[in-house]
Scaffold this active site. Structure first.
Site, PDB file in Angstrom:
ATOM      1  N   ASP A  64       0.874  -1.168   0.000  1.00  0.00           N
ATOM      2  CA  ASP A  64       0.000   0.000   0.000  1.00  0.00           C
ATOM      3  C   ASP A  64       0.912   1.219   0.000  1.00  0.00           C
ATOM      4  O   ASP A  64       1.558   1.525   1.000  1.00  0.00           O
ATOM      5  CB  ASP A  64      -0.887  -0.008   1.244  1.00  0.00           C
ATOM      6  CG  ASP A  64      -1.827   1.188   1.313  1.00  0.00           C
ATOM      7  OD1 ASP A  64      -1.638   2.145   0.540  1.00  0.00           O
ATOM      8  OD2 ASP A  64      -2.750   1.171   2.154  1.00  0.00           O
ATOM      9  N   SER A 151      -1.396  14.147 -15.242  1.00  0.00           N
ATOM     10  CA  SER A 151      -2.406  14.371 -16.282  1.00  0.00           C
ATOM     11  C   SER A 151      -2.571  15.859 -16.550  1.00  0.00           C
ATOM     12  O   SER A 151      -2.125  16.694 -15.746  1.00  0.00           O
ATOM     13  CB  SER A 151      -3.756  13.771 -15.860  1.00  0.00           C
ATOM     14  OG  SER A 151      -4.569  14.736 -15.225  1.00  0.00           O
ATOM     15  N   TYR A 163      -8.400  16.424  -7.124  1.00  0.00           N
ATOM     16  CA  TYR A 163      -7.738  15.813  -8.276  1.00  0.00           C
ATOM     17  C   TYR A 163      -6.762  16.796  -8.918  1.00  0.00           C
ATOM     18  O   TYR A 163      -5.586  16.480  -9.143  1.00  0.00           O
ATOM     19  CB  TYR A 163      -8.770  15.349  -9.302  1.00  0.00           C
ATOM     20  CG  TYR A 163      -8.145  14.761 -10.555  1.00  0.00           C
ATOM     21  CD1 TYR A 163      -7.778  13.425 -10.595  1.00  0.00           C
ATOM     22  CD2 TYR A 163      -7.915  15.548 -11.683  1.00  0.00           C
ATOM     23  CE1 TYR A 163      -7.186  12.878 -11.732  1.00  0.00           C
ATOM     24  CE2 TYR A 163      -7.330  15.015 -12.823  1.00  0.00           C
ATOM     25  CZ  TYR A 163      -6.969  13.682 -12.843  1.00  0.00           C
ATOM     26  OH  TYR A 163      -6.377  13.155 -13.968  1.00  0.00           O
ATOM     27  N   LYS A 167      -2.653  16.522  -9.054  1.00  0.00           N
ATOM     28  CA  LYS A 167      -1.904  16.364 -10.306  1.00  0.00           C
ATOM     29  C   LYS A 167      -0.921  17.515 -10.522  1.00  0.00           C
ATOM     30  O   LYS A 167       0.190  17.309 -11.036  1.00  0.00           O
ATOM     31  CB  LYS A 167      -2.861  16.239 -11.494  1.00  0.00           C
ATOM     32  CG  LYS A 167      -3.696  14.965 -11.477  1.00  0.00           C
ATOM     33  CD  LYS A 167      -2.823  13.719 -11.396  1.00  0.00           C
ATOM     34  CE  LYS A 167      -3.631  12.450 -11.406  1.00  0.00           C
ATOM     35  NZ  LYS A 167      -2.794  11.233 -11.226  1.00  0.00           N
ATOM     36  N   THR A 198      -8.771   2.123 -19.544  1.00  0.00           N
ATOM     37  CA  THR A 198      -8.535   1.254 -18.388  1.00  0.00           C
ATOM     38  C   THR A 198      -9.759   0.376 -18.151  1.00  0.00           C
ATOM     39  O   THR A 198     -10.860   0.671 -18.625  1.00  0.00           O
ATOM     40  CB  THR A 198      -8.264   2.078 -17.119  1.00  0.00           C
ATOM     41  OG1 THR A 198      -9.443   2.837 -16.787  1.00  0.00           O
ATOM     42  CG2 THR A 198      -7.094   3.033 -17.324  1.00  0.00           C
TER      43      THR A 198
END
Length: 313
Positions: A64, A151, A163, A167, A198
């Site tokens: 992890d 991204s 998010y 990033k 994916t």
């Protein structure tokens, strides 16, 4: 078959599926010994078996990456089994996709504050841990490559606040690590895949509710021509075997740029969709989509325009 990475040792985090799996497959195909991580040994073993059928060696390790003790143990194992050698580290592990899908169309104050951890613990936090322990093996050897999967969400709003912040921090992580590693001969780059097919996104795109959402409906049309997970792997192999990799260290490297630089096609033979071409950009602009079909594919958005568009000053 040529094995340009024969004898090299790699670590790919979050490789039980998705982009990590695709990268592991291509690294093994290039002849490398690849340590793959994930949280479930059974799925890791399936990937390892598939990867080894292509060449190289693949070692599954339950880890992890949000837990420093487990990350430390991973790199101690690599150090012990490979006599201190580590050539490539790919920071890919990410556990935020399902959270992003579940909280779609909600503002940050409408979601639990814990969403930050859901999106960035197995991601940004883990990438830093792995970079620390990976660099401790690379620096004494005077060579190595660290790849951080990021991204375009680092430049403009995408999905949600945690998010985008995560990033943007991934790109900064790569740039600042590169600054400190350069004098030791170690490179660090940020890799931007395009839209990627994916397993999780394929499953989500197959749901009927997608057709009811205009944004997702548009995304679904682009998804059919999206990159396979192994294109990112081909990009990593190209970078790892580039004798001039230090010249790229610290940079953000879109997969479509790398495809042009190294002459790459996707594993199914398709040309790589250039999401920085003018036609691709205009196809996503309301009222200008009609113009996209009239523009030749070689016309691209200049990087200085991107820099101006995303400037915070």
């Amino acid at each position: 078959m040529a094995a340009p990475m024969n004898g090299q040792v790699c670590v790919v985090t979050g490789a039980s599926r998705g982009i990590g799996r695709g990268i592991a497959l291509q690294l093994c195909k290039a002849g490398a010994t690849v340590y793959i991580t994930g949280r479930h040994l059974d799925t890791l073993r399936v990937v390892a078996q598939e990867a080894q059928s292509l060449g190289g060696q693949c070692v599954p390790v339950v880890c992890d990456s949000s837990q420093e003790s487990e990350v430390r143990s991973l790199f101690e194992q690599v150090d012990r089994e490979q006599q201190g050698r580590l050539d490539v580290l790919v920071n890919n592990a990410y556990a935020g996709v399902q959270t992003i899908l579940n909280t779609r169309n909600k503002a940050f104050w409408e979601t639990p504050a814990s969403m930050w951890d859901d999106i960035n613990n197995v991601g940004l936090r883990g990438h830093y841990f792995c970079s620390v322990y990976g660099a401790r093996l690379m620096v004494p050897a005077g060579q190595g490559l660290i790849v951080v999967i990021s991204s375009p969400g680092s430049l403009q709003y995408m999905f949600n606040v945690p998010y985008g912040v995560g990033k943007a921090a991934c790109d900064k992580l790569a740039a600042d690590c590169a600054h400190e590693l350069r004098r030791h001969g170690v490179s660090c780059v940020s890799l931007w895949p395009g839209i990627v097919q994916t397993e999780l996104l394929k499953e989500h795109m197959a749901k009927e509710e997608v057709l009811q959402d205009p944004v997702l409906k548009q995304f679904k049309s682009a998804f059919s021509s999206a990159e396979t997970t192994e294109l990112s792997g081909k990009c990593v192999v190209a970078l790892a075997t580039d004798p001039n990799i230090l010249s790229l260290s610290g940079k953000v490297l879109p997969s479509c740029d790398l495809a042009r630089r190294y002459g790459l096609r996707d594993v199914d033979g398709r040309p790589v969709q250039d999401y920085l071409s003018l036609s691709s950009v205009l196809s996503h602009v309301s009222g200008l989509g009609w113009l996209a079909s009239y523009l030749p594919s070689f016309l691209r958005v200049p990087k200085w325009i991107i820099a101006l568009y995303t400037s915070k000053f």
